[in-house]
Motif scaffolding. Structure first.
Motif, PDB file in Angstrom:
ATOM      1  N   PHE A  26      60.688  14.264  43.545  1.00 43.23           N
ATOM      2  CA  PHE A  26      59.502  14.706  43.149  1.00 43.23           C
ATOM      3  C   PHE A  26      59.207  13.482  42.116  1.00 43.23           C
ATOM      4  O   PHE A  26      57.930  13.052  42.090  1.00 43.23           O
ATOM      5  N   GLN A  27      59.837  12.786  41.402  1.00 44.51           N
ATOM      6  CA  GLN A  27      59.865  11.623  40.700  1.00 44.51           C
ATOM      7  C   GLN A  27      59.191  10.757  41.459  1.00 44.51           C
ATOM      8  O   GLN A  27      57.856   9.891  40.908  1.00 44.51           O
ATOM      9  N   VAL A  28      59.700  10.225  42.699  1.00 43.63           N
ATOM     10  CA  VAL A  28      59.344   9.264  43.588  1.00 43.63           C
ATOM     11  C   VAL A  28      57.757   9.636  44.035  1.00 43.63           C
ATOM     12  O   VAL A  28      56.941   8.684  44.066  1.00 43.63           O
ATOM     13  N   LEU A  29      57.660  10.898  44.459  1.00 46.91           N
ATOM     14  CA  LEU A  29      56.222  11.491  45.086  1.00 46.91           C
ATOM     15  C   LEU A  29      55.361  10.997  43.805  1.00 46.91           C
ATOM     16  O   LEU A  29      54.114  10.855  44.406  1.00 46.91           O
TER      17      LEU A  29
ATOM     18  N   LEU B 229      47.217  14.630  38.294  1.00 43.13           N
ATOM     19  CA  LEU B 229      45.581  14.665  38.256  1.00 43.13           C
ATOM     20  C   LEU B 229      45.137  13.220  38.549  1.00 43.13           C
ATOM     21  O   LEU B 229      44.063  13.060  39.163  1.00 43.13           O
ATOM     22  N   GLY B 230      45.844  12.156  38.358  1.00 44.15           N
ATOM     23  CA  GLY B 230      45.729  10.821  38.735  1.00 44.15           C
ATOM     24  C   GLY B 230      45.728  10.718  40.114  1.00 44.15           C
ATOM     25  O   GLY B 230      44.900  10.097  40.818  1.00 44.15           O
ATOM     26  N   ILE B 231      46.472  11.481  40.923  1.00 42.13           N
ATOM     27  CA  ILE B 231      46.636  11.354  42.309  1.00 42.13           C
ATOM     28  C   ILE B 231      45.168  12.132  42.930  1.00 42.13           C
ATOM     29  O   ILE B 231      44.673  11.717  43.970  1.00 42.13           O
ATOM     30  N   PHE B 232      45.058  13.246  42.445  1.00 44.47           N
ATOM     31  CA  PHE B 232      43.692  14.011  42.761  1.00 44.47           C
ATOM     32  C   PHE B 232      42.721  13.282  42.458  1.00 44.47           C
ATOM     33  O   PHE B 232      41.451  12.972  43.424  1.00 44.47           O
ATOM     34  N   ASN B 233      42.528  12.281  41.531  1.00 41.03           N
ATOM     35  CA  ASN B 233      41.446  11.553  41.198  1.00 41.03           C
ATOM     36  C   ASN B 233      41.098  10.579  42.199  1.00 41.03           C
ATOM     37  O   ASN B 233      40.156  10.304  42.459  1.00 41.03           O
ATOM     38  N   LYS B 234      42.518   9.882  42.388  1.00 43.93           N
ATOM     39  CA  LYS B 234      42.415   8.915  43.615  1.00 43.93           C
ATOM     40  C   LYS B 234      41.823   9.588  45.054  1.00 43.93           C
ATOM     41  O   LYS B 234      41.035   8.896  45.637  1.00 43.93           O
TER      42      LYS B 234
ATOM     43  N   LEU C 211      55.778  20.420  35.286  1.00 44.72           N
ATOM     44  CA  LEU C 211      54.503  19.505  34.919  1.00 44.72           C
ATOM     45  C   LEU C 211      54.377  19.257  33.556  1.00 44.72           C
ATOM     46  O   LEU C 211      53.616  18.435  33.128  1.00 44.72           O
ATOM     47  N   ASN C 212      55.243  20.277  32.728  1.00 41.80           N
ATOM     48  CA  ASN C 212      55.251  19.881  31.380  1.00 41.80           C
ATOM     49  C   ASN C 212      55.786  18.811  30.730  1.00 41.80           C
ATOM     50  O   ASN C 212      55.570  18.307  29.506  1.00 41.80           O
ATOM     51  N   ASN C 213      56.743  18.066  31.624  1.00 48.08           N
ATOM     52  CA  ASN C 213      57.601  17.403  31.248  1.00 48.08           C
ATOM     53  C   ASN C 213      57.125  15.775  31.446  1.00 48.08           C
ATOM     54  O   ASN C 213      56.511  15.637  32.609  1.00 48.08           O
ATOM     55  N   GLU C 214      57.417  14.894  30.974  1.00 46.26           N
ATOM     56  CA  GLU C 214      56.999  13.247  31.160  1.00 46.26           C
ATOM     57  C   GLU C 214      55.819  13.332  31.463  1.00 46.26           C
ATOM     58  O   GLU C 214      55.838  12.197  32.415  1.00 46.26           O
ATOM     59  N   GLY C 215      54.690  13.689  31.236  1.00 51.62           N
ATOM     60  CA  GLY C 215      53.319  13.413  31.526  1.00 51.62           C
ATOM     61  C   GLY C 215      53.107  13.625  33.147  1.00 51.62           C
ATOM     62  O   GLY C 215      52.393  13.066  33.852  1.00 51.62           O
ATOM     63  N   ARG C 216      53.833  14.709  33.830  1.00 53.75           N
ATOM     64  CA  ARG C 216      53.475  14.760  35.086  1.00 53.75           C
ATOM     65  C   ARG C 216      52.380  15.363  35.552  1.00 53.75           C
ATOM     66  O   ARG C 216      51.881  14.859  36.669  1.00 53.75           O
ATOM     67  N   LEU C 217      51.883  16.240  34.952  1.00 54.27           N
ATOM     68  CA  LEU C 217      50.560  16.766  35.087  1.00 54.27           C
ATOM     69  C   LEU C 217      49.527  15.765  35.173  1.00 54.27           C
ATOM     70  O   LEU C 217      48.787  15.773  35.943  1.00 54.27           O
TER      71      LEU C 217
END
Length: 975
Positions: free
Chosen positions: A693-696, A736-741, A726-732
């Motif tokens: 998940f982290q790599v993803l 959303l950065g992936i969504f934006n791209k 998604l609450n942890n380590e800024g994952r959300l």
């Protein structure tokens, strides 16, 4: 490098010599040096001069010629900005030299320069190379020998081929006129002059004299075909008799055995037959006076031609011509009983006999044999084209053809019965005839369309072969029987087919690659058969089909079947047999495979995957392999959760190796399998999953566009399974950065919405709230800059999802927070017009319910000032729900026909069995029509007098005002 320096030629010569070295080190150095030098001005001209250099070794000159041709292909008119074009001055020098050099170089090198000339002409001729055609004509008229003549004709032939294959445009016709004006007359001159020389030397001429002349005539015929491909030119119409007279001479004249054995005469005759077919197809009216003589000439040629491989091309082109005649208005040429009998007995039946060459192909090259026999690429084989002639004649003389073929079938079966060991080819021929002449699927061919009673023929002729105990005896006959079963699988009753499955399974153990491939193909295709289902509702036009064979039919034999399938993969040359792997995939997608059998299957599949990872070379096999893994994971773990740990133990290491070792063609597959494993796992997920998940979430993972759809699929699985992470380590924020791209590019915008929809479906609003304004800003900016119907539809679906998950108030208020009262504009300009364009059963239900809640619950729509918007939204809802069911999309295809992949490419290949299972976010609402009626009734009760009692009436007048007209009757919506 200065290519004007004489030493440069010597350096080039050494590089080309080293490029031929069997030692890889000097070969790589030479190739690197040539690649570096190719960017320099003058390189192409220098290589051409080396090709022309007489004292240089011929092997070096040939290597230089090949390199020169390939250099022109990439640099004459480069399609990539990375390739520097050849300078114009250098191009002009090359064009000035190449024709004369082509005529001077040794015979082995000339074809390479001819191809180079063809490459140049494809870009420059005629507009940028007006001197080429006059130069060819001048050399043609002054040529002293036929080696030169044929070289020039071959070059001209390559110039004119574009008239056969290009789209007919005004520009192409202008080019054709230029070529006709310059070359039609010289072509006829050469053709008639050569004809005279052949006539003068026909009796005493040696092959050395006559063969170049026949080759010249063949090239003239090829050019004739190209120049006549678009329409009949005036010059050729005026001189048709001269051409046709010589054509007929070559078809009717028999030359000495020594000349005939060379094959050049047959190549000429084949080219003539292609020209005759062209004239039949395009110029039938002008050609009709010659047709009878040519039909007779070709007919006689076929009845006397040998069945050797060397005459295959002639036989095929000749039969194609007769087939064209048989389907034309001139079919009466074949209409008499005598003619039909002669065609069947002298042309068709001899050409469908199994030949030694077919047996050799069956044994030595099973892939090519199957490609021809069951994949439809046999259109240019004697067997197939002879059957096509029979079909052509049957269009007008069906009963007579059926009678002839039926008698032949009886004769061949009687011959087989008299001595099965010796005469097995007669039975093979019978099966081939029945299969080849069967009506195509989808043509409505009733039982009367078949040559035989299928069930009776199957029982008496095919079943004995399938029940034979020796699976290695007469393998071609066994393959024919399996092919018959496959082709007629829909006509064979289910009980008979089920009873024969164990027999078909035995043939998976045949040593013949063709036989065990056909057995696997037969089982796989049988499991795909569907029957029409009874109509679900009275008056419904929707046609539904249900699988004929299900898990209960194959569960009793599945253990033995899987054992035989995996064992078949051990045969030489079948380790990556796509037919076997496709059958494994199909069985695993239907049967209930659990317990020890499931463990054995996953062990086999993981082992095979580890092996193919070492050298991925068969994309079709590998795709079915991943589909088989996905099917097994889905079907088995769904029924037995204890298998998950077993499957993870088998798959994790090999899937991780794919990522670590950068086996890029397998990455999309690996991500899809990981997504499936995540979905079947119960939380919390193990550390291995969370590391993935982290790599993803890292930007580097998303750089390769071919991986993006699979990565989105995997990301959706994580969002659905562990949303709280998604609450942890800024994952959300990363998601959303992936969504934006993704949303910023048209090709991936839909994938961006997939991510966004999954976030909304699975996360509490308090997690999303800090980001919702940014999300709307991104979407509305994209809407403003580059809107498409697809994007707007996706936006409507997303807004609907936000509404049904978090309520109309949150939707309206969060959008208006971006800009005051912008929601009304979005509603009027985009939501209302596009709502009626939504498709897909779940999407229609979601958007209809959301829109219903909006008009019944949102204060912004219930305000008196929004009456017109309210009415328009209701109209869009009614239009959406009035769509016929067939336009709303299928939820699932139980037995998909997964097509082959042609090869590895940048395109994503979806795994059907690892596909995301569509979740209905509104399971509690059964029918969106009923929900609309109920909601409107409640609304009417809350505001008596303002809305009709049950909103049973709806009609729009020209002013857009709401008046009454019945649309609902007893809760049923009518349009």
């Amino acid at each position: 490098m200065d290519f004007n320096n004489p030493a440069a030629l010597e350096t080039l010569s050494q590089w080309f010599l080293q490029s031929l070295s069997p030692d890889p080190e000097p070969r790589r150095r030479a190739e690197s040096s040539l690649s570096a030098a190719s960017t320099s001005s003058g390189f192409a001209l220098a290589v051409l001069n080396l090709v022309a250099a007489g004292p240089v070794d011929e092997q070096i000159r040939l290597a230089a010629a090949v390199h020169f041709k390939n250099h022109l292909r990439s640099r004459w008119s480069p399609s990539s900005s990375d390739d520097l074009p050849i300078p114009e001055a250098e191009k002009n020098q090359i064009k000035a030299l190449i024709v004369s050099l082509m005529l001077k170089v040794p015979r082995r090198i000339a074809p390479q320069l001819s191809e180079a000339l063809s490459i140049i002409s494809s870009h420059d001729f005629p507009k940028a190379w007006p001197s080429l055609l006059p130069e060819l004509v001048s050399n043609l008229r002054s040529a002293a020998d036929y080696s030169t003549v044929n070289g020039l004709l071959a070059a001209a032939n390559s110039l004119f081929l574009k008239f056969r294959h290009s789209f007919d445009t005004p520009a192409l016709r202008l080019d054709l006129k230029y070529c006709l004006d310059g070359f039609a007359a010289p072509l006829l001159e050469v053709f008639l002059k050569t004809a005279q020389l052949i006539s003068a030397n026909a009796t005493a001429g040696s092959p050395d004299v006559l063969c170049p002349l026949f080759e010249s005539q063949r090239l003239c015929c090829e050019i004739f075909h190209s120049l006549n491909s678009i329409e009949l030119p005036e010059f050729f119409e005026d001189h048709m008799r001269e051409w046709m007279t010589e054509f007929r001479n070559y078809l009717t004249t028999t030359y000495s055995p020594a000349i005939e054995a060379e094959g050049t005469v047959d190549a000429l005759r084949a080219a003539i037959c292609e020209n005759l077919q062209l004239y039949m197809e395009k110029n039938e009216e002008e050609f009709k006076d010659y047709l009878k003589d040519f039909a007779s000439a070709v007919w006689n040629l076929l009845t006397t031609s040998a069945t050797t491989t060397s005459r295959d091309h002639l036989t095929i082109t000749a039969i194609k011509f007769l087939t064209t005649v048989s389907t034309s208005v001139h079919h009466s040429l074949f209409g008499s009983p005598e003619a039909l009998q002669q065609i069947c007995e002298s042309i068709v039946f001899p050409n469908i006999q199994l030949r030694d060459e077919d047996e050799e192909l069956f044994e030595m090259n099973y892939v090519e044999y199957i490609r021809r026999d069951i994949e439809g690429s046999d259109i240019d084989t004697r067997r197939r084209i002879a059957c096509e002639l029979l079909k052509g004649i049957a269009l007008n003389y069906k009963e007579q053809v059926m009678a002839q073929v039926s008698m032949q079938i009886q004769r061949m079966l009687a011959l087989f019965a008299s001595n099965p060991g010796e005469n097995w080819k007669a039975k093979d021929c019978t099966i081939y005839l029945v299969v080849a002449l069967a009506p195509k699927a989808g043509t409505g061919g009733a039982a009367s369309g078949y040559l035989v009673d299928v069930e009776s023929f199957f029982a008496s002729v095919i079943v004995p072969e399938l029940q034979g105990q020796d699976v290695n005896a007469t393998p071609i006959l066994k393959a024919g029987a399996l092919k018959f079963f496959t082709v007629f699988r829909e006509q064979i009753p289910k009980p008979a087919a089920i009873a024969l499955l164990p027999d078909v399974m035995r043939f998976l153990g045949s040593e013949s690659n063709v036989v065990h491939s056909y057995a696997a193909n037969c089982i796989e295709k049988l499991l795909m058969v569907k029957d029409r289902a009874p109509a679900q509702a009275p008056g419904s036009n929707a046609v539904n089909f249900v699988p004929r064979y299900g898990a209960s039919d194959i569960n009793p034999i599945v253990q033995q079947l899987m054992h035989n399938l995996f064992a078949a993969l051990q045969f030489p040359d079948s380790q990556e047999n796509p037919y076997i792997m496709k059958c494994i995939m199909r069985v695993l997608g239907i049967a209930h495979v659990t317990g020890e059998l499931a463990q054995a299957c996953i062990n086999h599949l993981a082992s095979i995957l580890a092996e193919v990872c070492k050298n991925p070379k068969n994309p079709t096999f590998n795709h079915y392999l991943f589909e088989a893994i996905a099917a097994l994971v889905w079907r088995s773990c769904e029924k037995d959760q204890s298998l998950i740990v077993v499957f993870e133990g088998c798959l994790f290491q090999v899937l991780e190796n794919i990522l670590v070792n950068d086996i890029s063609e397998f990455w999309p597959y690996a991500f899809q399998i990981f997504a499936e494993l995540v979905e079947i796992r119960k939380p919390p997920l193990s550390d291995s999953y969370m590391q993935l998940f982290q790599v993803l979430l890292t930007p580097e993972t998303w750089k390769k566009s071919a991986n993006v759809p699979a990565l989105v699929r995997l990301l959706q699985a994580y969002l659905q399974k562990v949303p709280n992470e998604l609450n942890n380590e800024g994952r959300l924020s990363q998601v959303l950065g992936i969504f934006n791209k993704l949303i910023s590019v048209s090709s991936t915008e839909e994938l961006g919405f997939f991510v966004l929809n999954t976030v909304v479906e699975n996360l509490h609003y308090d997690m999303i709230a800090p980001y919702i304004g940014t999300i709307w800003n991104v979407l509305f900016l994209r809407l403003q800059n580059k809107r498409t119907v697809k994007f707007v539809n996706s936006l409507v679906i997303f807004m609907s999802l936000v509404l049904v998950k978090h309520g109309p108030g949150i939707l309206v208020d969060s959008i208006n927070a971006v800009q005051a009262n912008i929601f009304g504009a979005i509603l009027q300009q985009f939501w209302i017009p596009n709502l009626k364009l939504i498709s897909g059963a779940i999407e229609v239900k979601l958007t209809a319910v959301a829109a219903t809640r909006l008009i019944c619950e949102s204060p912004s729509l219930l305000d008196a000032s929004a009456t017109e918007l309210w009415g328009k939204m209701l109209d869009s809802i009614i239009t959406l729900l009035a769509q016929p069911d067939e336009y709303k999309g299928d939820l699932e295809n139980d037995t998909p026909d997964i097509h082959e992949t042609a090869g590895y490419s940048a395109a994503f290949v979806r795994l059907h069995y690892a596909g995301k299972k569509e979740e209905d976010p509104l399971k509690e609402i059964r029918d969106p029509k009923e929900f609309l009626v109920t909601s409107l009734a409640k609304l009417s009760a809350l505001a008596p007098g303002r809305y009709p009692a049950v909103i049973e009436k709806n009609q729009w007048n020209e002013g857009g005002r709401f008046t009454l007209q019945e649309v609902f009757v007893e809760g049923e919506l009518y349009r």
